[in-house]
Enzyme design. Structure first.
Site: not given
Length: 245
Positions: A51, A53, A111, A197
């Site tokens: 998933r 965000d 990422y 994050r």
């Protein structure tokens, strides 16, 4: 039944994340399932590698889907793309062995997080960067990143309290910068809810000397979310690549 592996890119700005939700049709998964289902004539389920965000982007999200028959050549990359919004694109589609699952078969992810350190947000990249004006100490950020690589319990670096396991392996964190732009690349076995994050917010605090480099290790050991950094904005984050054996 045939299983297909899809590589998907999307601009997450307008969407409530990857996962379909009952109270909105503004999700990547939901839109893909609706459009593909309209083209096949039956209900389909698409599974992502994980998933993302609300507001997070993807250059290489991987998904898997099982179809009842074999579609024509270009079904996904031409026909389905024609009916998708311009900010979602299927880049590649290939037939794979039945049993492949985009999430369960994944062994690693990459990422990228993009930071704009200019005085004012850049007009053209403001949707895809965290605006963080000022000078960053990249050497200190790299030092802090060194304490985060390896296999650890990352309980302090997630906002989800009921994870079955918070043990993850980070293979590498690369911090680079030039001309008012800083990019942090994370390579790991997998990442927890908000983990990238929070890691980024922690490194930014180290880069502005709000915390010592070693404090990121102390947060790991404490397993206390309050000891880690702030949650960096979603708009600077991209899922770049998913690895499979």
């Amino acid at each position: 039944m045939r299983t297909y592996k899809l590589i998907i890119a999307y601009d997450g700005t307008r969407y409530q994340g990857w996962q379909r939700q009952g109270n909105t049709d503004r999700t990547i998964q939901g839109l893909l399932e609706r459009v593909i289902g309209e083209q096949t004539g039956y209900t389909v389920e698409i599974n992502g590698s994980g998933r993302t965000d609300a507001g997070v982007h993807a250059k290489g999200q991987t998904a898997s889907i099982v179809l009842a028959g074999q579609p024509e050549d270009g079904f996904f990359t031409e026909r389905v793309n024609r009916f998708l919004p311009e900010d979602i694109r299927i880049l590649d589609a290939r037939l794979v062995k039945n049993g492949f699952h985009a999430r369960k078969s994944a062994v690693g992810k990459v990422y990228e997080y993009h930071i704009d350190t200019g005085e004012k947000p850049d007009v053209f990249t403001r949707r895809y960067c965290c605006h963080f004006p000022g000078e960053l100490d990249l050497g200190r950020m790299r030092e802090a990143a060194g304490y985060l690589t390896g296999t650890h319990e990352f309980q302090a670096y997630t906002d989800k309290r009921d994870e079955n396991s918070t043990r993850r392996t980070i293979y590498d964190i690369m911090v680079s910068g030039q001309g008012g732009r800083v990019t942090v690349v994370y390579k790991g076995s997998g990442f927890l809810y908000h983990m990238v994050r929070i890691l980024t917010g922690t490194l930014l605090e180290a880069g502005t000397h709000q915390r010592t480099a070693k404090s990121v290790r102390d947060a790991l050991r404490s397993k206390d979310r309050e000891q880690a950094g702030f949650l960096a904005p979603a708009r600077g984050l991209f899922l770049k690549e998913v690895w499979y054996r």
